[in-house]
Write an enzyme that holds these catalytic residues in place. Structure first.
Site, PDB file in Angstrom:
ATOM      1  CB  SER A 124      26.642  42.246  70.426  1.00 27.51           C
ATOM      2  OG  SER A 124      25.546  42.667  69.660  1.00 27.51           O
ATOM      3  CE1 TYR A 148      25.210  45.945  74.961  1.00 23.51           C
ATOM      4  CE2 TYR A 148      24.667  45.935  72.615  1.00 23.51           C
ATOM      5  CZ  TYR A 148      24.938  45.252  73.788  1.00 23.51           C
ATOM      6  OH  TYR A 148      24.944  43.880  73.798  1.00 23.51           O
ATOM      7  CE  LYS A 152      28.095  43.622  75.338  1.00 26.98           C
ATOM      8  NZ  LYS A 152      28.306  42.618  76.348  1.00 26.98           N
TER       9      LYS A 152
HETATM   10  P1  NAD Z   1      20.340  40.848  80.909  1.00 30.34           P
HETATM   11  O1  NAD Z   1      20.225  42.292  81.229  1.00 30.34           O
HETATM   12  O2  NAD Z   1      19.121  40.014  81.075  1.00 30.34           O
HETATM   13  O3  NAD Z   1      21.531  40.185  81.743  1.00 30.34           O
HETATM   14  C1  NAD Z   1      22.674  40.893  82.123  1.00 30.34           C
HETATM   15  C2  NAD Z   1      22.865  40.639  83.598  1.00 30.34           C
HETATM   16  O4  NAD Z   1      24.033  41.314  84.043  1.00 30.34           O
HETATM   17  C3  NAD Z   1      21.710  41.137  84.458  1.00 30.34           C
HETATM   18  O5  NAD Z   1      21.320  40.126  85.351  1.00 30.34           O
HETATM   19  C4  NAD Z   1      22.291  42.340  85.190  1.00 30.34           C
HETATM   20  O6  NAD Z   1      21.704  42.502  86.472  1.00 30.34           O
HETATM   21  C5  NAD Z   1      23.756  41.954  85.272  1.00 30.34           C
HETATM   22  N1  NAD Z   1      24.707  43.075  85.356  1.00 30.34           N
HETATM   23  C6  NAD Z   1      24.780  44.159  84.550  1.00 30.34           C
HETATM   24  N2  NAD Z   1      25.822  44.922  84.908  1.00 30.34           N
HETATM   25  C7  NAD Z   1      26.424  44.306  85.952  1.00 30.34           C
HETATM   26  C8  NAD Z   1      27.563  44.593  86.753  1.00 30.34           C
HETATM   27  N3  NAD Z   1      28.303  45.667  86.525  1.00 30.34           N
HETATM   28  N4  NAD Z   1      27.901  43.728  87.730  1.00 30.34           N
HETATM   29  C9  NAD Z   1      27.166  42.622  87.955  1.00 30.34           C
HETATM   30  N5  NAD Z   1      26.070  42.302  87.242  1.00 30.34           N
HETATM   31  C10 NAD Z   1      25.716  43.137  86.250  1.00 30.34           C
HETATM   32  O7  NAD Z   1      20.877  40.738  79.409  1.00 30.34           O
HETATM   33  P2  NAD Z   1      21.055  39.458  78.489  1.00 30.34           P
HETATM   34  O8  NAD Z   1      20.149  39.611  77.333  1.00 30.34           O
HETATM   35  O9  NAD Z   1      21.012  38.223  79.291  1.00 30.34           O
HETATM   36  O10 NAD Z   1      22.524  39.715  77.947  1.00 30.34           O
HETATM   37  C11 NAD Z   1      23.665  39.088  78.516  1.00 30.34           C
HETATM   38  C12 NAD Z   1      24.900  39.585  77.794  1.00 30.34           C
HETATM   39  O11 NAD Z   1      24.800  39.289  76.406  1.00 30.34           O
HETATM   40  C13 NAD Z   1      25.086  41.105  77.895  1.00 30.34           C
HETATM   41  O12 NAD Z   1      26.467  41.371  78.045  1.00 30.34           O
HETATM   42  C14 NAD Z   1      24.609  41.605  76.538  1.00 30.34           C
HETATM   43  O13 NAD Z   1      25.250  42.797  76.169  1.00 30.34           O
HETATM   44  C15 NAD Z   1      25.021  40.455  75.634  1.00 30.34           C
HETATM   45  N6  NAD Z   1      24.206  40.381  74.419  1.00 30.34           N
HETATM   46  C16 NAD Z   1      22.849  40.327  74.524  1.00 30.34           C
HETATM   47  C17 NAD Z   1      22.070  40.285  73.383  1.00 30.34           C
HETATM   48  C18 NAD Z   1      20.573  40.292  73.469  1.00 30.34           C
HETATM   49  O14 NAD Z   1      19.930  40.656  72.473  1.00 30.34           O
HETATM   50  N7  NAD Z   1      19.962  39.871  74.564  1.00 30.34           N
HETATM   51  C19 NAD Z   1      22.707  40.267  72.124  1.00 30.34           C
HETATM   52  C20 NAD Z   1      24.099  40.302  72.067  1.00 30.34           C
HETATM   53  C21 NAD Z   1      24.847  40.354  73.220  1.00 30.34           C
HETATM   54  C1  WQD Z   2      14.591  43.571  65.399  1.00 32.79           C
HETATM   55  C2  WQD Z   2      13.764  44.092  64.233  1.00 32.79           C
HETATM   56  C3  WQD Z   2      13.371  46.460  64.316  1.00 32.79           C
HETATM   57  C4  WQD Z   2      10.906  46.410  67.935  1.00 32.79           C
HETATM   58  C5  WQD Z   2      19.216  44.682  69.123  1.00 32.79           C
HETATM   59  C6  WQD Z   2      20.504  45.397  69.429  1.00 32.79           C
HETATM   60  C7  WQD Z   2      21.670  44.470  69.171  1.00 32.79           C
HETATM   61  C8  WQD Z   2      21.509  43.138  69.922  1.00 32.79           C
HETATM   62  C9  WQD Z   2      20.172  42.534  69.677  1.00 32.79           C
HETATM   63  C10 WQD Z   2      22.634  43.259  72.013  1.00 32.79           C
HETATM   64  C11 WQD Z   2      14.265  45.426  63.669  1.00 32.79           C
HETATM   65  C12 WQD Z   2      12.067  45.700  64.451  1.00 32.79           C
HETATM   66  C13 WQD Z   2      11.686  46.046  66.856  1.00 32.79           C
HETATM   67  C14 WQD Z   2       9.586  46.901  67.695  1.00 32.79           C
HETATM   68  C15 WQD Z   2       9.938  46.590  65.332  1.00 32.79           C
HETATM   69  N1  WQD Z   2      21.579  43.323  71.335  1.00 32.79           N
HETATM   70  N2  WQD Z   2      11.214  46.137  65.580  1.00 32.79           N
HETATM   71  N3  WQD Z   2       9.146  46.961  66.391  1.00 32.79           N
HETATM   72  O1  WQD Z   2      17.765  46.045  66.678  1.00 32.79           O
HETATM   73  O2  WQD Z   2      18.289  43.850  65.547  1.00 32.79           O
HETATM   74  O3  WQD Z   2      19.216  44.311  67.759  1.00 32.79           O
HETATM   75  O4  WQD Z   2      19.131  43.496  69.922  1.00 32.79           O
HETATM   76  O5  WQD Z   2      23.770  43.156  71.644  1.00 32.79           O
HETATM   77  O6  WQD Z   2      22.792  45.160  69.605  1.00 32.79           O
HETATM   78  O7  WQD Z   2      20.607  46.530  68.584  1.00 32.79           O
HETATM   79  O8  WQD Z   2      16.810  43.864  67.569  1.00 32.79           O
HETATM   80  O9  WQD Z   2      14.657  43.106  68.434  1.00 32.79           O
HETATM   81  O10 WQD Z   2      15.254  45.555  68.615  1.00 32.79           O
HETATM   82  O11 WQD Z   2      14.733  44.601  66.384  1.00 32.79           O
HETATM   83  O12 WQD Z   2       9.493  46.683  64.191  1.00 32.79           O
HETATM   84  O13 WQD Z   2       8.836  47.270  68.608  1.00 32.79           O
HETATM   85  O14 WQD Z   2      12.438  44.382  64.718  1.00 32.79           O
HETATM   86  O15 WQD Z   2      13.179  47.620  63.551  1.00 32.79           O
HETATM   87  O16 WQD Z   2      14.047  45.386  62.286  1.00 32.79           O
HETATM   88  P1  WQD Z   2      18.022  44.621  66.783  1.00 32.79           P
HETATM   89  P2  WQD Z   2      15.338  44.283  67.856  1.00 32.79           P
END
Ligand code: NAD
Ligand code: WQD
Length: 337
Positions: A124, A148, A152
């Protein structure tokens, strides 16, 4: 060619399963369903007309994982499984370290034993903490601001150390910026439990009438309109980056760790996203100005040139398409799965 997808029932994982099946791979999913529903996978099967194998289990379950690696010959693992809510991780740090780090550790050990050493890991942009300059290159300093993010970054370190000890591993550390949107069918998408933490699902739920108004966290940032700026990337572009990484890793003659940003290289403000969503949905998105959210940074967007050079991958979809697809998913599934 069979790929194990951990967390495959989740938001990004389900889109990856769809893209893998369409690209001709066979797919086995392991997911505990802690934050998802198996309905996403049923829909993936319906959309592709192909079936996948689903195993409901935690990745920390060594016996189940070992059995999966005994019963299937995987060419690679896409590792999406993990808990991802930043605020929750501050409240429940041990749960996050346990789930994300211990789970990953078991997975990597089982992979090593089975001799499956090709891995794509969901990292991330959070590993960059508060960036010193923009756009963010992979060489930028890392540092995290919440448990979190620390999970990562630590998993990245674990994988780099593993490569030092055994350089036959082929590893892609993909640092996602802000994944949004949904598959064009409107059948699969992001389905948060309770009120969303992230901007895009929150906006969608306001537009569909589930929530009254958006809180805009801060209008006094040094940005174009004072609101936070992020690099939003369409989830379908994002998962195509994983297929690109899989192809590159598979073609390597020797092991390597590839670290790449997956972003568009563009930054959008909160108010720009609100406007784009109103345009796509033709629904109003009322908002109110609220104080800054603790831990937020002003701006963040990727230098995505390394992924372009190394993976031959670029994000194709712009913000209008991200909003159209997110809206189609939201209005077809107002209650989620
Ligand atoms: P999500 O929660 O929708 O998907 C994660 C999945 O993993 C879920 O289905 C959950 O049930 C499963 N899971 C969690 N822990 C588990 C475990 N110990 N064993 C088996 N299954 C497990 O989230 P997502 O948005 O699809 O994210 C997927 C990956 O990408 C995550 O690792 C997240 O940290 C990473 N990521 C997400 C974002 C984002 O903003 N969505 C950004 C950067 C990185
Ligand atoms: C985006 C912008 C908020 C909600 C997060 C995690 C990051 C990654 C992606 C996993 C910001 C603003 C948000 C609301 C708002 N996840 N906001 N009102 O914070 O960039 O990233 O998700 O790895 O680790 O931190 O994403 O969508 O929460 O926020 O004004 O109700 O929207 O302040 O500027 P963020 P976000």
């Amino acid at each position: 060619m069979k790929v194990l997808v951990t967390g495959g029932a989740g938001y990004i994982g389900s889109h990856a399963c769809l893209e893998l099946l369409e690209a001709g791979y066979e797919v086995v999913v392991i997911d505990s369903l802690v934050n998802s529903s198996v309905e996403s996978l049923r829909r993936v099967e319906r959309l592709t007309g192909k079936s996948l194998t689903f195993c409901k289990a935690d990745i920390a379950n060594r016996d189940t994982l070992t059995e999966l690696f005994t019963n299937h010959k995987f060419v690679a693992v896409m590792h999406f499984a993990g808990l991802k809510a930043v605020g929750e991780s501050v409240q429940q740090p041990l749960r996050y370290y346990q789930n994300n780090i211990s789970g990953s550790l078991v997975l990597f050990e089982v992979m090593q034993k089975a001799g499956v050493k090709t891995l794509i890991f969901s990292s991330s942009a959070t590993v960059y903490g508060a960036p010193e300059s923009l756009p963010i290159k992979e060489s930028a300093a890392v540092g995290t601001t919440n448990p979190y993010g620390s999970t990562k970054l630590f998993i990245e370190y674990m994988l780099k150390d593993l490569f030092v000890a055994d350089d036959s591993w082929r590893i892609a550390l993909l640092r996602y910026f802000n994944p949004v949107g949904a598959h064009v069918s409107g059948q699969i998408g992001e389905d948060p439990n309770g009120p969303p933490n992230n901007l895009m699902p929150y906006i969608s739920q306001v537009a569909v009438g589930k929530l009254n108004k958006l809180n805009v966290y801060g209008t006094d940032y040094p940005t174009q309109d004072g609101t936070g700026v992020r690099d939003y990337i369409h989830v379908v572009d994002l998962v195509r980056g994983h297929i690109a990484a899989l192809r590159v890793l598979s073609a390597l003659e020797e092991g390597e760790v590839i670290t790449a940003n997956l972003g568009t290289g563009n930054g959008q403000s909160v108010l720009e996203m609100v406007e784009a969503f109103e345009l796509a949905s033709k629904k109003p998105v009322p908002y109110e100005v609220a104080p800054r959210r603790e831990g937020d940074i002003a701006e963040c967007w990727a230098d995505s040139s390394y992924a372009a050079d190394r993976l031959d991958w670029r994000a194709e979809y712009g913000v209008a398409r991200m909003c159209e697809d997110a809206w189609r998913w939201q209005k077809n599934n107002p209650k989620g799965y």
